[in-house]
Structure formats: C-alpha cells, structure tokens
Enzyme design. Structure first.
Site, PDB file in Angstrom:
ATOM      1  N   ASP A  81      58.885  -1.991  38.770  1.00  0.00           N
ATOM      2  CA  ASP A  81      57.655  -2.416  39.422  1.00  0.00           C
ATOM      3  C   ASP A  81      56.929  -1.196  39.952  1.00  0.00           C
ATOM      4  O   ASP A  81      57.457  -0.081  39.981  1.00  0.00           O
ATOM      5  CB  ASP A  81      57.970  -3.389  40.563  1.00  0.00           C
ATOM      6  N   LYS A  82      55.705  -1.432  40.385  1.00  0.00           N
ATOM      7  CA  LYS A  82      54.847  -0.405  40.971  1.00  0.00           C
ATOM      8  C   LYS A  82      54.219  -0.972  42.228  1.00  0.00           C
ATOM      9  O   LYS A  82      53.968  -2.169  42.330  1.00  0.00           O
ATOM     10  CB  LYS A  82      53.771  -0.010  39.955  1.00  0.00           C
ATOM     11  N   HIS A  83      53.958  -0.106  43.172  1.00  0.00           N
ATOM     12  CA  HIS A  83      53.223  -0.537  44.369  1.00  0.00           C
ATOM     13  C   HIS A  83      52.249   0.558  44.769  1.00  0.00           C
ATOM     14  O   HIS A  83      52.546   1.740  44.660  1.00  0.00           O
ATOM     15  CB  HIS A  83      54.171  -0.819  45.534  1.00  0.00           C
ATOM     16  N   SER A  84      51.080   0.149  45.234  1.00  0.00           N
ATOM     17  CA  SER A  84      50.075   1.086  45.721  1.00  0.00           C
ATOM     18  C   SER A  84      49.898   0.897  47.215  1.00  0.00           C
ATOM     19  O   SER A  84      49.985  -0.222  47.724  1.00  0.00           O
ATOM     20  CB  SER A  84      48.736   0.840  45.012  1.00  0.00           C
ATOM     21  N   THR A 121      45.694  -7.316  45.671  1.00  0.00           N
ATOM     22  CA  THR A 121      45.928  -7.768  44.296  1.00  0.00           C
ATOM     23  C   THR A 121      45.911  -9.290  44.200  1.00  0.00           C
ATOM     24  O   THR A 121      45.319  -9.858  43.277  1.00  0.00           O
ATOM     25  CB  THR A 121      47.272  -7.201  43.792  1.00  0.00           C
ATOM     26  N   ARG A 169      49.407  -6.968  61.125  1.00  0.00           N
ATOM     27  CA  ARG A 169      49.018  -5.546  61.053  1.00  0.00           C
ATOM     28  C   ARG A 169      47.564  -5.407  60.632  1.00  0.00           C
ATOM     29  O   ARG A 169      46.846  -4.525  61.104  1.00  0.00           O
ATOM     30  CB  ARG A 169      49.905  -4.805  60.052  1.00  0.00           C
ATOM     31  N   SER A 184      57.553  -2.494  54.900  1.00  0.00           N
ATOM     32  CA  SER A 184      56.822  -3.607  54.298  1.00  0.00           C
ATOM     33  C   SER A 184      56.923  -3.563  52.783  1.00  0.00           C
ATOM     34  O   SER A 184      57.255  -4.559  52.127  1.00  0.00           O
ATOM     35  CB  SER A 184      55.358  -3.563  54.732  1.00  0.00           C
ATOM     36  N   LYS A 188      59.889  -6.081  50.271  1.00  0.00           N
ATOM     37  CA  LYS A 188      59.489  -6.954  49.157  1.00  0.00           C
ATOM     38  C   LYS A 188      60.049  -6.454  47.836  1.00  0.00           C
ATOM     39  O   LYS A 188      60.545  -7.231  47.018  1.00  0.00           O
ATOM     40  CB  LYS A 188      57.967  -7.038  49.071  1.00  0.00           C
ATOM     41  N   LYS A 189      59.929  -5.151  47.620  1.00  0.00           N
ATOM     42  CA  LYS A 189      60.333  -4.605  46.324  1.00  0.00           C
ATOM     43  C   LYS A 189      61.844  -4.671  46.131  1.00  0.00           C
ATOM     44  O   LYS A 189      62.322  -5.019  45.048  1.00  0.00           O
ATOM     45  CB  LYS A 189      59.827  -3.165  46.183  1.00  0.00           C
TER      46      LYS A 189
END
Length: 437
Positions: A81-84, A121, A169, A184, A188-189
């Site tokens: 996966d990817k997260h920004s 997203t 937040r 955070s 999740k990841k």
C-alpha cells in the site's frame, strides 16, 4: 490515577506516558470515555509536547488493535500500500493503486477523508454517484482478492480509535503533529496486513510539513515504527509548493484521474510522483528487479490500458458506474458556476500559496469546517497552470467551479492573492527531494 484529565495533564506537563496511560487514552477514544473536548486537549498536548519513539510505537499498536487486524493468508502475491501525508490536488492514490495492482500486487488501500486544507481520497471517491467507500470488511477482502485492489474509507472495524481522533484533529489545529501523523497512518496501514508500504511525505507551503527537516523527521519516524513492526517501508519526500496536477477538488480530481489512466492527459509532475512511488512498491515486493524494470512495468500497464481497466472495474464493483472511463461526468455533478480566473498582469507564475488555495476550496464547500460536515463534491479548480508558466494579462490561469456567484467571487479574490505573477522566471523546484528507508 487513570482519569482523562490526569493523563492529559501528564502529557501537557511534558511527561513520558506509560503504556497503560496510552492504552487508557485509546480505549477512551473507542468507548467515548474521553469526550471530544478531552480528545482535543490530549491532541493539543501531544502536538505541543511531542512523544518519544516508544510512546509513538505504543500509541500505534494500541490504535491498530482497537479494531480488526486483517491478514491475507489466501493471497499468493505480495500485499502493498501507499499513503500520502496530504496536499492540494493529490490524487496519486487512484492511479498508483491501479498501476501497482496491474503489475501483480494486491493493494488493499484504506484511505482517509480531508484534513484541514488537504483533500481526502475517500471524499473524492464519493463524488462518484453510488460509490460505496465503506463496504464490510468481508466485501473489501473479497474485492481485493478478486480484482487485486480496492480503495475504501476507514471503517468502524479498522483502527476505530484513530478514526475518531482523525476527525477531531482536523478541527482542532493539531493535524501537523509528527507523533499523531505517524500513529494515525500506521495504525490503519498495519491493521491492513501489509507486506510493504511506501510513504509519500509532502514538503512545502501546501503540506503539513513546510520544511525539509520536518519532512525528514516525519519520514524517519514512520519508517522506524513500521520497519520495526515488520513491514518493509520506504518514504519518498515530494514537493507540495504548488497544486499537484491540473485540478484540485473532489469531482475534478476524479476527472483528471480518468484522463491520466486513459492517456488523455498526464501532467508531468503528477506522473513523476506516481512513478517515483510505484518503483519502491514494486521493488520492495520483488515484483520488479530494480528501478529500470519497475519503470518499464509501469509504462506497460499504462500503455496497454490494464491499469485503467482495473480502476474501472473497482469503481463498478463498489457501486459506481461501469462506464466511468467512457463518460465520467455522467456519474458526477458539475458546479453551477464555472468561470475563468484570469491573470491580472503579464509575467511568469512565480509561486503559489498552496495551502491558501486548498482553504479557498474548503470555503467553496469542497472541504470541512466542522467534523462530519457534508461537502460539495462539484466545486474546486481545474486547468491550473503550473509555476513557471509565462502568461499575458487576461490569460486564464485556472478555472473556478463554485455553487454561487458570491462564493465564486470570494474564492477568486483569494486566488489572486495565492497565485503570484512576477517578472522573472522562478527557480525550478525539485519534484522528488529524497528517499528514506
């Protein structure tokens, strides 16, 4: 004594929280034992006082285990996966998930909603009529197994403690805390059962981290915690000193996603970031032998249409239309007012105050001013000219989409201040700054 106010006091006064205190806070997030005011106060105390690495590890683990933790023993290929960290116009997740999945990975992407001036997203996907961002976990797993990818919003089952903290937040000016961002993201990841993760850490005036030192600190924090948890993680630091791509706003970014995947148009900076993130996703899962092989595979699935087809199938499988690629506007709403924003003088677009552009979209109704607020998916900007473009007075530098004339006029005034036009060609900023493993 474990009372909400005493745990808040301890962090406010700069003490290192014990695992029991952290677990108590996370349990209180899930149960409601910490009310919204107390959660906001705790977030502010962490924002101001920070956390040591072990505190971040404990917070991440506690939030990860506040709900269901997925595993994928039935899958025969790597899960990645990817997260920004978020920005303005950042729609990379859509094309990246489709590309990497088309190259052979499984991509179970659990995404967030908008935070502050940054778009979410999940909010962008909800611009598509019928799309269900919150399927059951069993349906999510089934779609990932069937198609190779699915992008959903955080559910009540995955890291529910973080879901509540995330929303608070957003409206308490505590978004930019490295410990809270790290916990955070990774709660999740890590709950998604990944083999590998790639982080897109934004830096610049439209990012949570405005300078390179803070971005490096966040990247290292995430990599240290995630690699320590057994998930191969790499971070790429990318530029957010201007809008990424041609558009910013929920439906408009989905249109640009379709244009990118189908090859109709690909903004160069957006493409560079997408490829830079795809490379470690493929290399770290051994789906590519190295950078050149990874780039070749990315180009292939874009050229042969398999990435676009996969994205289209996912949209349909989660309740959206089957013809998104052919007619994207058929399933999305257009704004009532669409008008050009014109250059006030001749020169070069020398800079963008990207956060201000994001806030202008929030004020148009495209983001949230309060937790849980409904948003207008149709508003935003497209046809945005990049920094460095030479313009003449009266040229269109962007196109504004608004619900009313009044909102359009207010947003236009903000944009005139946020998009600077100077006499000299500006120095070119790098798109990719560095990579941290």
């Amino acid at each position: 004594m474990l009372l909400p106010q005493e745990v808040i006091r301890a962090k406010r006064d700069g003490f290192v929280l014990s695992p029991d205190q952290i677990q108590y806070f996370v349990d209180g997030l899930s149960s409601g034992h910490f009310n919204d005011a107390q959660v906001g106060s705790m977030a502010m105390a962490i924002f101001q006082r920070g956390m040591q690495t072990q505190e971040i590890v404990e917070l991440t683990k506690a939030m990860m285990h506040s709900g269901q933790v997925l595993s994928w023993p039935e899958l025969d290929r790597p899960v990645v996966d990817k997260h920004s960290t978020g920005g303005v116009g950042d729609k990379v997740s859509f094309m990246l998930a489709a590309i990497v999945s088309a190259c052979g990975a499984y991509v179970p992407m659990v995404s967030g909603r908008g935070l502050g001036h940054t778009g979410g997203t999940s909010d962008k996907l909800e611009a598509i009529k019928g799309f269900n961002v919150q399927p059951s976990i069993s349906e999510f797993k089934s779609i990932v197994k069937e198609l190779g990818m699915a992008i959903i919003s955080q559910t009540d089952d995955l890291a529910p403690a973080d879901k509540r903290l995330y929303g608070i937040r957003d409206v308490t000016a505590t978004v930019e805390s490295i410990p809270l961002i790290t916990a955070s993201i990774l709660s999740k990841k890590l709950a998604s059962g990944l083999d590998a993760l790639v982080m897109d850490v934004k830096v610049g005036n439209g990012a949570m981290m405005h300078n390179i030192d803070d971005s490096v600190a966040l990247a290292k924090s995430i990599c240290n915690v995630a690699n320590g948890a057994g998930v191969k993680t790499e971070a790429v630091i990318t530029d957010m000193n201007q809008v990424l791509g041609f558009s910013a706003g929920n439906a408009l970014e989905m249109i640009e996603t379709v244009d990118y995947l189908t090859g109709k148009s690909r903004e160069s900076r957006l493409h560079e970031v997408t490829v830079a993130l795809a490379v470690p996703m493929l290399v770290n899962t051994k789906l590519a032998t190295g950078k050149d092989d990874a780039i070749s595979k990315v180009n292939k699935v874009l050229a042969n249409g398999s990435a676009a087809e996969l994205f289209s199938k996912m949209i349909a499988r989660l309740g959206g239309p089957s013809n998104l690629l052919e007619n994207p506007w058929a399933s999305m709403s257009k704004a009532n007012i669409i008008q050009d924003v014109k250059a006030s003088k001749s020169g070069y677009i020398s800079a963008m105050q990207t956060r201000d552009i994001g806030m202008a979209i929030v004020e148009l109704g495209g983001g949230r001013l309060a937790n849980g607020q409904a948003i207008d998916h149709s508003v935003g900007l497209d046809q945005i000219l990049p920094v460095g473009t030479k313009v003449e007075a009266g040229d269109t530098i962007a196109r504004l989409h608004a619900s009313t004339e009044d909102k359009a006029n207010v947003a236009t005034a903000h944009l005139f201040k946020a998009i600077e036009i100077g006499d000299q060609t500006p120095n070119e900023s790098p798109v990719i700054y560095q990579t941290i493993a």
